[in-house]
Design a protein around this motif. Structure first.
Motif, mmCIF file in Angstrom:
data_model
loop_
_atom_site.group_PDB
_atom_site.id
_atom_site.type_symbol
_atom_site.label_atom_id
_atom_site.label_comp_id
_atom_site.label_asym_id
_atom_site.label_seq_id
_atom_site.Cartn_x
_atom_site.Cartn_y
_atom_site.Cartn_z
ATOM 1 N N GLN A 65 -16.767 14.766 16.483
ATOM 2 C CA GLN A 65 -15.375 14.564 16.094
ATOM 3 C C GLN A 65 -14.763 15.844 15.541
ATOM 4 O O GLN A 65 -13.610 16.180 15.838
ATOM 5 C CB GLN A 65 -15.268 13.446 15.061
ATOM 6 N N GLU A 68 -14.027 18.053 18.474
ATOM 7 C CA GLU A 68 -12.856 17.567 19.221
ATOM 8 C C GLU A 68 -11.555 17.935 18.502
ATOM 9 O O GLU A 68 -10.569 18.300 19.136
ATOM 10 C CB GLU A 68 -12.937 16.057 19.440
ATOM 11 N N THR A 72 -8.566 20.262 19.964
ATOM 12 C CA THR A 72 -7.168 19.837 19.951
ATOM 13 C C THR A 72 -6.273 20.909 19.334
ATOM 14 O O THR A 72 -5.178 21.168 19.830
ATOM 15 C CB THR A 72 -7.020 18.520 19.162
ATOM 16 N N TYR A 77 -13.612 24.838 22.141
ATOM 17 C CA TYR A 77 -14.648 24.412 21.197
ATOM 18 C C TYR A 77 -15.257 25.602 20.471
ATOM 19 O O TYR A 77 -15.835 25.459 19.412
ATOM 20 C CB TYR A 77 -15.774 23.663 21.927
ATOM 21 N N HIS A 128 -19.814 17.069 25.483
ATOM 22 C CA HIS A 128 -18.348 16.989 25.374
ATOM 23 C C HIS A 128 -17.757 15.847 26.196
ATOM 24 O O HIS A 128 -16.645 15.425 25.961
ATOM 25 C CB HIS A 128 -17.725 18.327 25.800
#
Length: 144
Positions: A65, A68, A72, A77, A128
């Protein structure tokens, strides 16, 4: 009168004869206890392993999380601004699992290795795409 004395003496001797346990009664109790422990101890050990595995799954999901959220915000990453970097090692709350992070721009792989042996599931993996895996002898659905 003599009959009453004999009856009283017989009752007293019966009371004294019934004190304590015989060896057979004691051996039966020990055998029952051994059977119960033979069933309870392996069940308890399996419960402990499964509880530890839940901690490994939790730290793996939390790490995913975090990655992620990084993707975003920074579209990668492996961005330098992310709180988790490539080759980081994250330890679970009670030190039962260590998660190794491998990141690239558009992918990540997480491997949660148990501190104690878990022959059924071994190390838990997550990538992922959300694909889960394990390195033990069990099934992925049973481990996750």
């Amino acid at each position: 009168m003599i009959t009453a004395i004999r009856k009283d003496a017989t009752q007293r001797s019966m009371r004294f004869a019934q004190k304590g346990f015989t060896l057979i009664e004691l051996m039966i109790a020990v055998a029952i206890l051994a059977i119960i422990l033979g069933i309870a101890i392996p069940s308890y050990q399996q419960w402990v392993i499964e509880t530890n595995r839940a901690e490994g799954k939790a730290v793996t999901m939390q790490t995913a999380q975090t990655l992620e959220r990084c993707f975003t915000r920074f579209s990668s990453y492996a961005d330098a601004n992310c709180s988790i970097q490539n080759n980081d090692m994250i330890t679970s709350e009670n030190d039962r699992y260590t998660v190794t992070v491998v990141t690239a721009a558009n992918t990540f792989n997480l491997t949660a290795a148990p501190a104690r042996a878990d022959p059924e599931c071994g190390s838990l993996t997550l990538d992922h795409r959300g694909q889960r895996g394990e390195s033990g002898t069990g099934e992925v659905d049973d481990c996750w």
